[in-house]
Scaffold this active site. Structure first.
Site, PDB file in Angstrom:
ATOM      1  N   HIS A   8      77.015  41.724  29.392  1.00 30.54           N
ATOM      2  CA  HIS A   8      76.940  40.269  29.435  1.00 30.54           C
ATOM      3  C   HIS A   8      77.680  39.687  28.225  1.00 30.54           C
ATOM      4  CE1 HIS A   8      75.165  36.221  29.371  1.00 30.54           C
ATOM      5  NE2 HIS A   8      74.751  36.445  30.615  1.00 30.54           N
ATOM      6  N   LEU A  59      66.359  42.510  21.862  1.00 26.55           N
ATOM      7  CA  LEU A  59      66.967  41.775  20.751  1.00 26.55           C
ATOM      8  C   LEU A  59      67.476  40.422  21.244  1.00 26.55           C
ATOM      9  CD1 LEU A  59      67.961  41.834  17.767  1.00 26.55           C
ATOM     10  CD2 LEU A  59      70.122  42.734  18.636  1.00 26.55           C
TER      11      LEU A  59
END
Length: 338
Positions: free
Chosen positions: A229, A125
């Protein structure tokens, strides 16, 4: 208007551009034209039903229908670990006790495992930076579940998602530097490339065979275990909203978490109904229209949009423009979600 559609070989330039934009550590989008071309070819075969369900890899493109520009990409893999093992680290607790010293304590450790062979995977994604706050991410992410819901039997009972691990402000992975690099002895970029462009034998050859005690690992690497992240936090939140939970597995290169959910418990899937499409272009019923996620109910002709829909019993009323985006006519069966 934004529409989610199947990807094919003609999308290679757009996919390469997104791969370069995705940055360091986005393993599922390697900056390798050959690898991505093969993936797009496999995607076209998968949508056409020309490969076994577990071998399928469906690539979805988020496209601006007015400009034709591809704004994002996502993927669904029919099966994980089919042709090669899918390795992860599992975070385990090892208890130790000595009656001689009346001492008991627990050790956290990383153990190499191959536990995902009965999973399908949602992943890859990525959206252009300017599209991340516009609702486009939710449309693209949730369209993967509508794809699964269109033919659940093609997919495993458990769906997994791997999130990119933590990188510091210098774009360095503390997990890689503090743990993984000690075994693989490669630059991160090289290992990252090899995970998608080789058969993965180097992992079996070089990965640690014994538990890695976390107390012996430097603090920065230890704190990166299971951390996401900064750009992956929205994806994590969307997964959690769908019912995904951390599995205790982390990526062997960057320490990012693996999330899992039972296929039939995913909220978008459980909250979706099938309905017969009708066209309603008159303005009288506009006040009853609500923005909903709507898609075709066929993998081969899969398309999804977020648009105004009026649901009445087993019927869904949309504008002719929405029907045109979905490439369906009145009387077609569609999937409608809140």
């Amino acid at each position: 208007m934004l529409v989610v559609r199947p990807a094919g070989p003609a999308d290679i330039d757009a996919l390469m551009e997104l791969a370069f934009l995705s940055g360091r550590g986005f393993t599922s989008l390697p900056e390798d034209r050959g690898t991505l071309s093969e993936r797009l070819a496999l995607s076209a075969e998968s949508f056409a039903g020309q490969v076994e369900p577990r071998d399928a890899w469906y690539v979805l493109m988020l496209e601006n229908d007015e400009t034709g520009r591809v704004e994002g990409v996502a993927g669904v893999k029919g099966g994980v670990g089919v042709k090669r093992p899918h390795f992860s680290f599992r975070v385990v607790t090892l208890a130790q006790y000595s009656s001689a010293t009346a001492t008991r304590f627990d050790h956290k450790a990383l153990v190499l495992v191959n536990e995902c062979s009965d999973c399908s995977e949602v992943g890859s994604l990525f959206l252009r930076p300017g599209k991340r706050q516009s609702g486009a991410g939710a449309l693209l992410a949730r369209s993967r579940y509508l794809l699964i819901g269109a033919d659940r039997a093609r997919f495993c009972d458990t769906i997994m998602a791997e999130l990119r691990g933590w990188f510091d402000e210098a774009d360095v992975s503390p997990f890689w530097e503090g743990i993984a690099s000690k075994f693989f002895r490669l630059p991160f970029e090289e290992a990252d490339r090899m995970i998608t462009s080789t058969d993965g034998q180097f992992i079996l050859d070089l990965a640690p065979r014994h538990p890695i005690y976390m107390e012996l690992v430097e603090k920065a690497a230890r704190e990166a275990i299971g951390s996401v992240h900064r750009h992956g936090v929205p994806a994590l939140r969307m997964l959690e909203q769908e019912g995904f939970q951390q599995s205790g597995l982390v990526d062997i290169f960057d320490g990012g978490p693996t999330m899992t959910c039972r296929r039939d418990a995913i909220r978008t899937i459980t909250g979706t109904r099938r309905a017969t499409l009708n066209i309603a272009d008159d303005s009288d019923g506009d006040q009853d229209m609500q923005d909903r996620l709507i898609s075709t109910d066929s993998i081969a002709q899969f398309r999804a949009v977020r648009a105004p829909v009026r649901v009445e019993g087993a019927e869904a009323f949309v504008s002719s423009a929405t029907a045109a985006l979905l490439r369906v006519d009145a009387g077609a069966v569609v999937q409608v979600s809140a």
